[in-house]
Design a protein around this motif. Structure first.
Motif, PDB file in Angstrom:
ATOM      1  N   PRO A 154       0.829  -1.044  -0.087  1.00 54.16           N
ATOM      2  CA  PRO A 154      -0.006   0.058  -0.065  1.00 54.16           C
ATOM      3  C   PRO A 154       0.941   1.268   0.038  1.00 54.16           C
ATOM      4  CG  PRO A 154       0.343  -0.907   2.361  1.00 54.16           C
ATOM      5  CD  PRO A 154       1.018  -1.699   1.254  1.00 54.16           C
ATOM      6  N   VAL A 155       0.359   2.233  -0.715  1.00 49.21           N
ATOM      7  CA  VAL A 155       1.191   3.555  -0.742  1.00 49.21           C
ATOM      8  C   VAL A 155       0.136   4.628  -0.700  1.00 49.21           C
ATOM      9  CG1 VAL A 155       2.494   5.210  -2.001  1.00 49.21           C
ATOM     10  CG2 VAL A 155       3.012   2.949  -2.120  1.00 49.21           C
ATOM     11  N   ALA A 156       0.070   5.662   0.539  1.00 50.99           N
ATOM     12  CA  ALA A 156      -0.790   6.562   0.948  1.00 50.99           C
ATOM     13  C   ALA A 156      -0.404   8.204   0.452  1.00 50.99           C
ATOM     14  CB  ALA A 156      -1.207   6.707   2.364  1.00 50.99           C
ATOM     15  N   ILE A 157      -1.335   8.805  -0.152  1.00 51.15           N
ATOM     16  CA  ILE A 157      -1.172  10.182  -0.245  1.00 51.15           C
ATOM     17  C   ILE A 157      -2.138  11.148   0.380  1.00 51.15           C
ATOM     18  CG2 ILE A 157      -0.216   9.657  -2.548  1.00 51.15           C
ATOM     19  CD1 ILE A 157      -2.726  10.663  -3.922  1.00 51.15           C
ATOM     20  N   PRO A 158      -1.954  12.198   0.591  1.00 52.01           N
ATOM     21  CA  PRO A 158      -2.961  13.088   1.269  1.00 52.01           C
ATOM     22  C   PRO A 158      -4.240  13.506   0.382  1.00 52.01           C
ATOM     23  CG  PRO A 158      -1.210  14.439   0.731  1.00 52.01           C
ATOM     24  CD  PRO A 158      -0.791  13.051   0.289  1.00 52.01           C
ATOM     25  N   ILE A 159      -5.351  13.729   0.746  1.00 55.37           N
ATOM     26  CA  ILE A 159      -6.454  14.384   0.074  1.00 55.37           C
ATOM     27  C   ILE A 159      -6.457  15.799   0.116  1.00 55.37           C
ATOM     28  CG2 ILE A 159      -8.768  14.346  -0.627  1.00 55.37           C
ATOM     29  CD1 ILE A 159      -9.130  11.350   0.226  1.00 55.37           C
ATOM     30  N   GLU A 160      -6.248  16.466  -0.822  1.00 52.63           N
ATOM     31  CA  GLU A 160      -6.150  18.108  -0.623  1.00 52.63           C
ATOM     32  C   GLU A 160      -7.596  18.543  -0.481  1.00 52.63           C
ATOM     33  OE1 GLU A 160      -3.465  19.277  -0.083  1.00 52.63           O
ATOM     34  OE2 GLU A 160      -1.825  17.693  -0.848  1.00 52.63           O
ATOM     35  N   LYS A 161      -7.807  19.901   0.274  1.00 52.65           N
ATOM     36  CA  LYS A 161      -9.050  20.231   0.749  1.00 52.65           C
ATOM     37  C   LYS A 161      -9.740  20.606  -0.712  1.00 52.65           C
ATOM     38  CE  LYS A 161      -7.225  25.178   1.228  1.00 52.65           C
ATOM     39  NZ  LYS A 161      -7.473  26.372   1.869  1.00 52.65           N
ATOM     40  N   ASP A 162      -8.946  20.895  -1.851  1.00 49.33           N
ATOM     41  CA  ASP A 162      -9.814  21.293  -3.051  1.00 49.33           C
ATOM     42  C   ASP A 162      -9.841  19.974  -4.161  1.00 49.33           C
ATOM     43  OD1 ASP A 162      -7.052  21.544  -3.694  1.00 49.33           O
ATOM     44  OD2 ASP A 162      -7.116  23.144  -4.836  1.00 49.33           O
ATOM     45  N   ASP A 163      -9.294  18.778  -3.381  1.00 56.86           N
ATOM     46  CA  ASP A 163      -9.437  17.470  -4.443  1.00 56.86           C
ATOM     47  C   ASP A 163     -10.675  17.268  -4.868  1.00 56.86           C
ATOM     48  OD1 ASP A 163      -6.900  16.606  -5.489  1.00 56.86           O
ATOM     49  OD2 ASP A 163      -6.472  16.084  -3.400  1.00 56.86           O
ATOM     50  N   THR A 164     -10.942  16.716  -6.042  1.00 54.75           N
ATOM     51  CA  THR A 164     -12.322  16.423  -6.497  1.00 54.75           C
ATOM     52  C   THR A 164     -12.322  14.835  -6.607  1.00 54.75           C
ATOM     53  OG1 THR A 164     -11.971  16.674  -8.770  1.00 54.75           O
ATOM     54  CG2 THR A 164     -13.125  18.397  -7.403  1.00 54.75           C
ATOM     55  N   ALA A 165     -13.266  14.079  -6.852  1.00 57.50           N
ATOM     56  CA  ALA A 165     -12.970  12.589  -7.249  1.00 57.50           C
ATOM     57  C   ALA A 165     -12.508  12.673  -8.584  1.00 57.50           C
ATOM     58  CB  ALA A 165     -14.474  12.138  -7.644  1.00 57.50           C
ATOM     59  N   GLY A 166     -12.620  13.761  -9.324  1.00 58.45           N
ATOM     60  CA  GLY A 166     -11.853  13.674 -10.783  1.00 58.45           C
ATOM     61  C   GLY A 166     -10.350  13.841 -10.522  1.00 58.45           C
ATOM     62  N   THR A 167      -9.881  14.957  -9.749  1.00 56.28           N
ATOM     63  CA  THR A 167      -8.567  15.067  -9.492  1.00 56.28           C
ATOM     64  C   THR A 167      -7.733  14.011  -8.709  1.00 56.28           C
ATOM     65  OG1 THR A 167      -8.606  16.499  -7.412  1.00 56.28           O
ATOM     66  CG2 THR A 167      -8.789  17.398  -9.809  1.00 56.28           C
ATOM     67  N   LEU A 168      -8.572  13.431  -7.746  1.00 56.20           N
ATOM     68  CA  LEU A 168      -7.745  12.201  -7.040  1.00 56.20           C
ATOM     69  C   LEU A 168      -7.904  11.066  -8.023  1.00 56.20           C
ATOM     70  CD1 LEU A 168      -6.827  11.525  -4.178  1.00 56.20           C
ATOM     71  CD2 LEU A 168      -9.288  10.720  -3.636  1.00 56.20           C
ATOM     72  N   PHE A 169      -8.748  10.821  -8.953  1.00 54.15           N
ATOM     73  CA  PHE A 169      -8.699   9.855  -9.697  1.00 54.15           C
ATOM     74  C   PHE A 169      -7.457   9.738 -10.606  1.00 54.15           C
ATOM     75  CE2 PHE A 169      -9.459   7.759 -13.606  1.00 54.15           C
ATOM     76  CZ  PHE A 169     -10.222   6.814 -13.708  1.00 54.15           C
ATOM     77  N   ASP A 170      -7.012  11.053 -10.856  1.00 54.73           N
ATOM     78  CA  ASP A 170      -5.975  11.081 -11.756  1.00 54.73           C
ATOM     79  C   ASP A 170      -4.497  10.844 -11.068  1.00 54.73           C
ATOM     80  OD1 ASP A 170      -7.420  11.837 -13.874  1.00 54.73           O
ATOM     81  OD2 ASP A 170      -7.080  13.725 -13.753  1.00 54.73           O
ATOM     82  N   LYS A 171      -4.614  11.425  -9.664  1.00 54.37           N
ATOM     83  CA  LYS A 171      -3.548  11.242  -8.877  1.00 54.37           C
ATOM     84  C   LYS A 171      -3.304   9.729  -8.726  1.00 54.37           C
ATOM     85  CE  LYS A 171      -3.657  15.800  -6.390  1.00 54.37           C
ATOM     86  NZ  LYS A 171      -3.973  16.375  -5.382  1.00 54.37           N
ATOM     87  N   LEU A 172      -4.363   8.983  -8.224  1.00 52.10           N
ATOM     88  CA  LEU A 172      -4.213   7.580  -7.886  1.00 52.10           C
ATOM     89  C   LEU A 172      -4.017   6.925  -8.972  1.00 52.10           C
ATOM     90  CD1 LEU A 172      -6.702   7.297  -5.193  1.00 52.10           C
ATOM     91  CD2 LEU A 172      -4.405   7.782  -5.031  1.00 52.10           C
ATOM     92  N   ALA A 173      -4.480   7.038 -10.461  1.00 50.49           N
ATOM     93  CA  ALA A 173      -4.191   6.294 -11.540  1.00 50.49           C
ATOM     94  C   ALA A 173      -2.598   6.139 -11.810  1.00 50.49           C
ATOM     95  CB  ALA A 173      -4.794   6.914 -12.681  1.00 50.49           C
TER      96      ALA A 173
END
Length: 313
Positions: A154-173
């Motif tokens: 497993p590898v973790a990253i923070p969810i930023e306060k302005d992250d959306t499902a879309g931006t987090l999707f790209d980061k995690l991909a």
């Protein structure tokens, strides 16, 4: 030096593309790709290949698109390919036990959450919806359950306060691609130790529905802030004004106790719409009026009348 692995890759949507590309850029051999069948899309209802197929075809890979992966025909196809390892990333179907047992190294999966949290189809969206402070990817050993296999890496990253499902999707991909490459390297060296999931800490992330987007303004500003971000870009959060639906994006918390009725527009200007909630205010900076494209509130106000005192329902 370890020999290159023969890898069968199974994936379908955009999320899986960075993982496929990471394997293509690595030392091992992707011998074939399996993805869901082409689907009709758009107004013309023309058949469109899934993103993984496009990437695989451009790389000159053999592509399989079975309607059913639980047939003897498909099993024999995979048997003939003789993979050392199956890598699954958002393929869309649970693999039968016969396939999981076929490769000498089994089958591994790239999942868009920190398991055992958020097992299921929409882990990225639910992490944002629930106001989580971090997310990540988990490389896991596949079993016959829904994201229940042993954790490998497993590898973790923070969810930023302005992250959306879309931006987090790209980061995690993209994180998934990098993490997969590292995990396969460690597997070849025998340096990954499977860790059973703690089922008592498991949570689930079912598929989303359009109905979830209808905002209840009685909720707190913080809750609505998470809902708008978690449902962006799909299915999106919305409310009604004068029987017209408006979709909301780019929310901003305003920490000031609201005195107006929840859903009341308190300001409407170039800065956005300031809307009262059950607790505090929410500023909406982007909006999509019914029948129109997503735009800034400033642009919307040039052609649509929204004034203080209006009530979204």
């Amino acid at each position: 030096m370890t020999s290159p692995l023969r890898i069968l890759f199974m994936g379908t949507p955009d999320f899986a593309v960075p993982s496929l590309q990471a394997l293509l850029d690595g030392p091992d051999q992707v011998v074939a790709v399996v993805c869901q069948p082409d689907k009709k899309k758009g107004r013309g209802r023309k058949l469109q290949p899934p993103p993984v197929k496009v990437t695989a075809t451009e790389a000159g890979l053999f592509v399989l698109q079975p309607d059913n992966i639980k047939t003897d025909v498909f099993f024999k196809q995979v048997e003939e390919i003789a993979p050392d390892l199956i890598v699954v990333v958002a393929y869309g179907k649970i693999l039968p036990a016969s396939l999981l047992r076929l490769p000498p190294m089994g089958a591994i999966n790239v999942h868009g959450s920190l398991l055992p949290k958020y097992r299921g189809a929409a882990p990225i969206q639910w992490a944002v919806l629930n106001g989580e402070k971090e997310s990540g990817v988990t490389i896991m050993q596949l079993d016959e359950g829904m994201d229940t296999g042993d954790i490998l890496y497993p590898v973790a990253i923070p969810i930023e306060k302005d992250d959306t499902a879309g931006t987090l999707f790209d980061k995690l991909a993209h994180l998934g691609g990098r993490t997969l490459a590292k995990a396969v390297e460690l597997m070849k060296l025998g340096q990954l130790s499977p860790i059973p999931q703690d089922n008592t800490k498991a949570s689930h992330a079912p598929m989303l529905s359009k109905a979830q987007g209808h905002i209840d303004w009685q909720q707190t500003a913080e809750s609505i802030h998470c809902i708008i971000r978690g449902l962006d870009p799909w299915p999106s959060a919305y409310g009604f004004l004068n029987d017209k639906r408006f979709r909301f994006f780019a929310p901003e918390l305003v920490a000031k106790s609201a005195t107006e009725a929840p859903g009341t527009v308190c300001q409407a200007d170039a800065q956005g719409l300031l809307i009262a909630t059950g607790s505090d205010y929410l500023r909406i900076r982007e909006i999509q009026p019914e029948g129109k494209k997503r735009m800034s509130v400033q642009a919307c106000l040039c052609g649509t009348t929204i004034v203080p005192g209006d009530l979204f329902t």
